[in-house]
Write a protein that holds these residues in place. Structure first.
Motif, PDB file in Angstrom:
ATOM      1  N   TYR A   2      13.737 -15.424 -10.666  1.00 39.08           N
ATOM      2  CA  TYR A   2      13.557 -14.274  -9.794  1.00 39.08           C
ATOM      3  C   TYR A   2      13.025 -13.064 -10.578  1.00 39.08           C
ATOM      4  CZ  TYR A   2      18.167 -13.177 -11.736  1.00 39.08           C
ATOM      5  OH  TYR A   2      19.210 -12.937 -12.585  1.00 39.08           O
ATOM      6  N   CYS A   3      12.481 -12.096  -9.841  1.00 38.71           N
ATOM      7  CA  CYS A   3      11.934 -10.894 -10.473  1.00 38.71           C
ATOM      8  C   CYS A   3      11.968  -9.742  -9.494  1.00 38.71           C
ATOM      9  CB  CYS A   3      10.490 -11.139 -10.932  1.00 38.71           C
ATOM     10  SG  CYS A   3       9.333 -11.441  -9.577  1.00 38.71           S
ATOM     11  N   GLY A   4      11.846  -8.532 -10.023  1.00 36.12           N
ATOM     12  CA  GLY A   4      11.622  -7.345  -9.213  1.00 36.12           C
ATOM     13  C   GLY A   4      10.168  -6.949  -9.357  1.00 36.12           C
ATOM     14  N   PHE A   5       9.505  -6.659  -8.238  1.00 31.22           N
ATOM     15  CA  PHE A   5       8.064  -6.425  -8.247  1.00 31.22           C
ATOM     16  C   PHE A   5       7.769  -5.072  -7.616  1.00 31.22           C
ATOM     17  CE2 PHE A   5       3.737  -8.658  -7.184  1.00 31.22           C
ATOM     18  CZ  PHE A   5       3.084  -7.684  -7.914  1.00 31.22           C
ATOM     19  N   ASP A   6       7.342  -4.127  -8.452  1.00 33.53           N
ATOM     20  CA  ASP A   6       6.887  -2.830  -7.952  1.00 33.53           C
ATOM     21  C   ASP A   6       5.377  -2.898  -7.796  1.00 33.53           C
ATOM     22  OD1 ASP A   6       6.440  -0.206  -7.278  1.00 33.53           O
ATOM     23  OD2 ASP A   6       6.909   0.623  -9.252  1.00 33.53           O
ATOM     24  N   TYR A   7       4.938  -3.285  -6.584  1.00 36.92           N
ATOM     25  CA  TYR A   7       3.507  -3.277  -6.290  1.00 36.92           C
ATOM     26  C   TYR A   7       3.173  -1.854  -5.855  1.00 36.92           C
ATOM     27  CZ  TYR A   7      -1.013  -4.229  -4.218  1.00 36.92           C
ATOM     28  OH  TYR A   7      -2.359  -4.184  -3.908  1.00 36.92           O
ATOM     29  N   GLY A   8       2.866  -1.004  -6.832  1.00 37.92           N
ATOM     30  CA  GLY A   8       2.755   0.419  -6.580  1.00 37.92           C
ATOM     31  C   GLY A   8       1.367   0.876  -6.188  1.00 37.92           C
ATOM     32  N   THR A   9       1.307   2.088  -5.654  1.00 36.32           N
ATOM     33  CA  THR A   9       0.024   2.671  -5.287  1.00 36.32           C
ATOM     34  C   THR A   9      -0.793   2.997  -6.528  1.00 36.32           C
ATOM     35  OG1 THR A   9       1.012   3.617  -3.298  1.00 36.32           O
ATOM     36  CG2 THR A   9      -1.072   4.559  -4.022  1.00 36.32           C
ATOM     37  N   SER A  10      -0.145   3.525  -7.563  1.00 37.96           N
ATOM     38  CA  SER A  10      -0.849   3.893  -8.786  1.00 37.96           C
ATOM     39  C   SER A  10      -0.766   2.816  -9.859  1.00 37.96           C
ATOM     40  CB  SER A  10      -0.287   5.204  -9.350  1.00 37.96           C
ATOM     41  OG  SER A  10      -0.504   6.261  -8.452  1.00 37.96           O
ATOM     42  N   ILE A 220       8.551  10.222  -5.983  1.00 38.32           N
ATOM     43  CA  ILE A 220       7.205  10.725  -5.658  1.00 38.32           C
ATOM     44  C   ILE A 220       6.203   9.738  -6.232  1.00 38.32           C
ATOM     45  CG2 ILE A 220       5.610  12.660  -5.846  1.00 38.32           C
ATOM     46  CD1 ILE A 220       8.012  14.485  -6.285  1.00 38.32           C
ATOM     47  N   GLY A 221       5.786   8.801  -5.393  1.00 36.22           N
ATOM     48  CA  GLY A 221       4.853   7.775  -5.826  1.00 36.22           C
ATOM     49  C   GLY A 221       3.411   8.219  -5.668  1.00 36.22           C
ATOM     50  N   GLY A 222       2.504   7.290  -5.919  1.00 36.47           N
ATOM     51  CA  GLY A 222       1.096   7.606  -5.779  1.00 36.47           C
ATOM     52  C   GLY A 222       0.691   7.842  -4.344  1.00 36.47           C
ATOM     53  N   GLY A 223       1.276   7.060  -3.421  1.00 35.74           N
ATOM     54  CA  GLY A 223       0.859   7.144  -2.029  1.00 35.74           C
ATOM     55  C   GLY A 223       1.858   7.792  -1.099  1.00 35.74           C
ATOM     56  N   THR A 224       3.144   7.733  -1.442  1.00 34.35           N
ATOM     57  CA  THR A 224       4.184   8.251  -0.556  1.00 34.35           C
ATOM     58  C   THR A 224       5.237   9.001  -1.356  1.00 34.35           C
ATOM     59  OG1 THR A 224       5.469   6.201  -0.719  1.00 34.35           O
ATOM     60  CG2 THR A 224       3.906   6.369   1.119  1.00 34.35           C
ATOM     61  N   THR A 225       5.963   9.852  -0.656  1.00 36.94           N
ATOM     62  CA  THR A 225       7.180  10.447  -1.196  1.00 36.94           C
ATOM     63  C   THR A 225       8.336   9.946  -0.352  1.00 36.94           C
ATOM     64  OG1 THR A 225       6.115  12.429  -2.070  1.00 36.94           O
ATOM     65  CG2 THR A 225       8.458  12.596  -1.559  1.00 36.94           C
ATOM     66  N   ASP A 226       9.340   9.377  -1.012  1.00 34.65           N
ATOM     67  CA  ASP A 226      10.481   8.795  -0.316  1.00 34.65           C
ATOM     68  C   ASP A 226      11.766   9.363  -0.881  1.00 34.65           C
ATOM     69  OD1 ASP A 226       9.153   6.730   1.409  1.00 34.65           O
ATOM     70  OD2 ASP A 226       8.451   6.035  -0.542  1.00 34.65           O
ATOM     71  N   CYS A 227      12.690   9.680   0.004  1.00 32.89           N
ATOM     72  CA  CYS A 227      13.973  10.250  -0.396  1.00 32.89           C
ATOM     73  C   CYS A 227      15.107   9.426   0.217  1.00 32.89           C
ATOM     74  CB  CYS A 227      14.101  11.691   0.096  1.00 32.89           C
ATOM     75  SG  CYS A 227      12.730  12.766  -0.391  1.00 32.89           S
ATOM     76  N   ASN A 257      -1.489  10.805  -5.094  1.00 39.06           N
ATOM     77  CA  ASN A 257      -2.913  10.754  -4.732  1.00 39.06           C
ATOM     78  C   ASN A 257      -3.335  12.001  -3.970  1.00 39.06           C
ATOM     79  OD1 ASN A 257      -3.113   8.262  -5.909  1.00 39.06           O
ATOM     80  ND2 ASN A 257      -3.302   7.108  -4.010  1.00 39.06           N
ATOM     81  N   ASP A 258      -2.450  12.494  -3.109  1.00 36.53           N
ATOM     82  CA  ASP A 258      -2.777  13.680  -2.312  1.00 36.53           C
ATOM     83  C   ASP A 258      -2.880  14.917  -3.197  1.00 36.53           C
ATOM     84  OD1 ASP A 258      -2.498  12.650   0.643  1.00 36.53           O
ATOM     85  OD2 ASP A 258      -0.795  11.836  -0.459  1.00 36.53           O
ATOM     86  N   LEU A 259      -2.064  14.971  -4.248  1.00 37.59           N
ATOM     87  CA  LEU A 259      -2.178  16.086  -5.195  1.00 37.59           C
ATOM     88  C   LEU A 259      -3.521  16.030  -5.911  1.00 37.59           C
ATOM     89  CD1 LEU A 259       1.398  15.957  -6.813  1.00 37.59           C
ATOM     90  CD2 LEU A 259       0.672  17.103  -4.706  1.00 37.59           C
TER      91      LEU A 259
END
Length: 454
Positions: A2-10, A220-227, A257-259
């Protein structure tokens, strides 16, 4: 395994559990983060790459049948350009940027494909193409980890934002998750679970907590901000059912990305005529320039690359008092340098986390051209998206109904002193702690994978 996969925007990252700890595995040389970018000599080679990668014979035949016309075009391009079967025709991460910088107008380049997932108005052919892009990116990461570990990965937890897009969030989220699931199954994952990215980041933070606390996790990711407001600590971390511990969560499609786009539009685009006076005395139209730098919007890019935009630029050249700047803008469009320009804007943002002023060379546009940007200019440029981020944090606290003991911030853009200062000023007298700005989500996903797949 098993693994953890952060398929991120950046960036993409993948972790496995070793010695009772999550370990991020190098994906590109010794670097554990692979920029989420892809470059292909022909767009059709992306689909061809997926067809070659599918291991299940029945699934492979079905896929080939569904993409027959595209695969035929890919073969034609190979013959016409004399590409051999073993020639590399698709590039990822830093290699993708390098190829794009060398041949910007000859191939197909995409940065941050995750930011397009869940978009409204996508036709079936768009969705299938994004499935192909995500599949190849996932395959690149998965194979790199399997080579490093010597083990086959069959189970994964993939991070997801609270909302992929702001319009019709429920339908948007379903579309995006369906694309990710299709891609994950194609690359060989048999079991796939999704976990909110801020909760994953919180799980990484929770491993180091010695007392129970209520934590506002801000990703604060590349595409979204989640709290997410979460009760966490020694009393909670061994639990499998954490539903009652998650007090609130908010999220919106506004991120790093928006910044970059705001800074590119307000500080870089005046070099290309934005804001320049017209002979009539009327203001210069701005939408053309914003379309150029809004690289995370399919519609904006389609319009920018259209023949109609070319005609508008030609007309503006006749109407403006600064035709040399419009010529520069036409050059930018013709040679597809707009992604490079937004990448420069991102570099300026990163540099300004450590310094008060930075100079960015733009000699690929014009010899000796450069731009100096200050931290104050960055702060002024990013005010609109930054305000949305602050509102998301405040809304999460309000929804939770209690004040957090600590704010844990993660994500690449969270390093910015401008953002950290705003958090302290707007949210109040609450300790703000920095996390691993790039690796906390992947580590938390790996922690959760260990819990549910062991």
């Amino acid at each position: 395994m098993y693994c953890g996969f952060d398929y991120g925007t950046s960036n993409c990252a993948m972790g496995v559990f070793e010695n009772n700890e999550p370990q991020l595995i190098p994906l590109e040389g010794e670097k554990v983060f692979l920029p989420s970018a892809l470059y292909a000599f022909s767009r059709d080679f992306i689909t061809e790459g997926v067809a070659k990668s599918i291991q299940d014979e029945i699934a492979r035949r079905s896929y080939i049948e569904s993409r027959k016309a595209i695969l035929t075009r890919a073969q034609r391009v190979r013959r016409e350009e004399d590409y051999q079967a073993d020639d590399q025709v698709v590039f990822y991460g830093r290699e993708a940027f390098s190829e794009y910088y060398s041949y910007p107008d000859e191939g197909y380049f995409i940065k941050s494909p995750k930011s397009f997932l869940g978009g409204s108005g996508l036709r079936n052919e768009h969705i299938r193409f994004f499935e192909d892009i995500v599949t190849l990116m996932m395959l690149k990461v998965k194979r790199a980890v399997e080579i490093k570990t010597g083990k086959t990965l069959t189970q994964t937890v993939i991070g997801r934002p609270v909302n992929f897009q702001g319009i019709d969030a429920e339908a948007s989220n379903k579309q995006a998750l369906d694309i990710l699931m299709v891609a994950a199954k194609r690359v060989g994952f048999q079991d796939v679970e999704f976990l909110f990215e801020p909760i994953a980041a919180g799980m990484d933070f929770e491993r180091r907590l010695e007392t129970d606390q209520t934590v506002l996790v801000v990703d604060i990711g590349g595409g979204t901000t989640d709290c997410a407001v979460v009760r966490m600590g020694p009393s909670y971390r061994e639990k499998l059912d954490r539903t009652g511990d998650f007090l609130a969560h908010t999220g919106e499609r506004v991120g790093g990305n928006d910044l970059d786009i705001q800074l590119a539009g307000k500080e870089f685009m005046p070099l290309f005529g934005m804001g320049a006076p017209l002979k009539t005395g009327l203001p210069m139209p701005t939408q053309l320039f914003w379309n150029a730098v809004t690289t995370n919007d399919v519609s904006a890019q389609t319009i920018f690359n259209s023949l109609e935009t070319k005609k508008q630029i030609d007309e503006l050249r006749l109407d403006t008092t600064t035709p040399a700047l419009i010529d520069r803008f036409a050059h930018l469009r013709e040679h597809k340098h707009n992604f490079h320009l937004v990448r420069n804007s991102e570099e300026a943002k990163i540099n300004l986390s450590e310094m008060s002023e930075t100079q960015i060379p733009l000699d690929y546009i014009e010899k000796a051209l450069s731009l100096t940007v200050s931290r104050d200019q960055l702060g002024a440029a990013i005010t609109p998206p930054l305000e949305k981020m602050m509102q998301l944090m405040s809304s999460a606290i309000e929804e939770a109904g209690e004040k957090p003991d600590v704010i844990y911030i993660t994500g690449g853009s969270a390093k910015s002193p401008i953002i950290q200062q705003q958090i302290r000023e707007r949210i109040g007298d609450i300790p703000v702690l920095d996390g691993d700005h790039f690796g906390s989500v992947a580590s938390g996903l790996t922690v959760w994978a260990a819990k549910i797949y062991k």
